[in-house]
Design a protein around this motif. Structure first.
Motif, PDB file in Angstrom:
ATOM      1  N   SER A 170      -2.685 -66.110  86.527  1.00 27.98           N
ATOM      2  CA  SER A 170      -2.679 -64.773  85.931  1.00 27.98           C
ATOM      3  C   SER A 170      -3.999 -64.467  85.241  1.00 27.98           C
ATOM      4  CB  SER A 170      -1.517 -64.656  84.934  1.00 27.98           C
ATOM      5  OG  SER A 170      -1.537 -63.395  84.314  1.00 27.98           O
ATOM      6  N   ARG A 171      -4.489 -65.416  84.470  1.00 33.04           N
ATOM      7  CA  ARG A 171      -5.759 -65.202  83.761  1.00 33.04           C
ATOM      8  C   ARG A 171      -6.920 -65.028  84.731  1.00 33.04           C
ATOM      9  NH1 ARG A 171      -5.919 -68.814  78.245  1.00 33.04           N
ATOM     10  NH2 ARG A 171      -4.099 -67.854  77.298  1.00 33.04           N
ATOM     11  N   VAL A 172      -6.939 -65.834  85.795  1.00 34.12           N
ATOM     12  CA  VAL A 172      -8.018 -65.734  86.778  1.00 34.12           C
ATOM     13  C   VAL A 172      -7.963 -64.383  87.480  1.00 34.12           C
ATOM     14  CG1 VAL A 172      -8.840 -66.636  88.994  1.00 34.12           C
ATOM     15  CG2 VAL A 172      -8.286 -68.217  87.133  1.00 34.12           C
ATOM     16  N   LEU A 173      -6.788 -63.981  87.921  1.00 35.62           N
ATOM     17  CA  LEU A 173      -6.666 -62.709  88.632  1.00 35.62           C
ATOM     18  C   LEU A 173      -7.001 -61.531  87.736  1.00 35.62           C
ATOM     19  CD1 LEU A 173      -3.528 -63.505  90.783  1.00 35.62           C
ATOM     20  CD2 LEU A 173      -5.891 -63.248  91.566  1.00 35.62           C
TER      21      LEU A 173
ATOM     22  N   ALA B  75      -9.016 -61.601  85.185  1.00 34.45           N
ATOM     23  CA  ALA B  75     -10.461 -61.646  84.945  1.00 34.45           C
ATOM     24  C   ALA B  75     -11.216 -61.075  86.129  1.00 34.45           C
ATOM     25  CB  ALA B  75     -10.896 -63.085  84.674  1.00 34.45           C
ATOM     26  N   LEU B  76     -10.733 -61.336  87.328  1.00 30.47           N
ATOM     27  CA  LEU B  76     -11.419 -60.852  88.524  1.00 30.47           C
ATOM     28  C   LEU B  76     -11.210 -59.363  88.770  1.00 30.47           C
ATOM     29  CD1 LEU B  76     -10.785 -63.813  90.964  1.00 30.47           C
ATOM     30  CD2 LEU B  76     -12.939 -63.174  89.913  1.00 30.47           C
ATOM     31  N   PHE B  77      -9.999 -58.887  88.525  1.00 31.61           N
ATOM     32  CA  PHE B  77      -9.669 -57.520  88.919  1.00 31.61           C
ATOM     33  C   PHE B  77      -9.591 -56.526  87.778  1.00 31.61           C
ATOM     34  CE2 PHE B  77      -8.185 -60.124  92.459  1.00 31.61           C
ATOM     35  CZ  PHE B  77      -8.853 -59.480  93.487  1.00 31.61           C
ATOM     36  N   ASP B  78      -9.427 -57.007  86.550  1.00 37.03           N
ATOM     37  CA  ASP B  78      -9.382 -56.095  85.405  1.00 37.03           C
ATOM     38  C   ASP B  78     -10.707 -56.050  84.659  1.00 37.03           C
ATOM     39  OD1 ASP B  78      -6.744 -55.582  85.996  1.00 37.03           O
ATOM     40  OD2 ASP B  78      -5.936 -56.852  84.393  1.00 37.03           O
ATOM     41  N   GLY B  79     -11.619 -56.890  85.066  1.00 39.05           N
ATOM     42  CA  GLY B  79     -12.924 -56.941  84.394  1.00 39.05           C
ATOM     43  C   GLY B  79     -12.823 -57.744  83.157  1.00 39.05           C
TER      44      GLY B  79
END
Length: 66
Positions: free
Chosen positions: A57-60, A62-66
């Motif tokens: 969740s944190r990785v996704l 970070a990648l998609f929410d900036g």
């Protein structure tokens, strides 16, 4: 300074992801289960699964929410 994706993970989440990667949890087809990750981390399977879900969740985010 913005945090990198890796620094957004707790130490335990990072350990879980590293174990999952080395065991083949993220391979296609998957060659390890969250039970195998739990054995590597010396924790309950539900705990290993939770560490992985939170890390993912944190990785996704970070990648998609900036």
């Amino acid at each position: 300074m913005a945090a990198t994706v890796e620094t957004r993970l707790s130490d335990r989440q990072r350990e879980a992801v590293e174990a999952a990667l080395s065991l083949g949890y993220y391979d296609i087809p998957r060659t390890a289960t969250h039970e195998a990750v739990a054995d590597a981390l010396d924790c309950a399977p539900s705990t290993a699964a939770e560490h992985l879900r939170k890390a993912e969740s944190r990785v996704l985010h970070a990648l998609f929410d900036g």
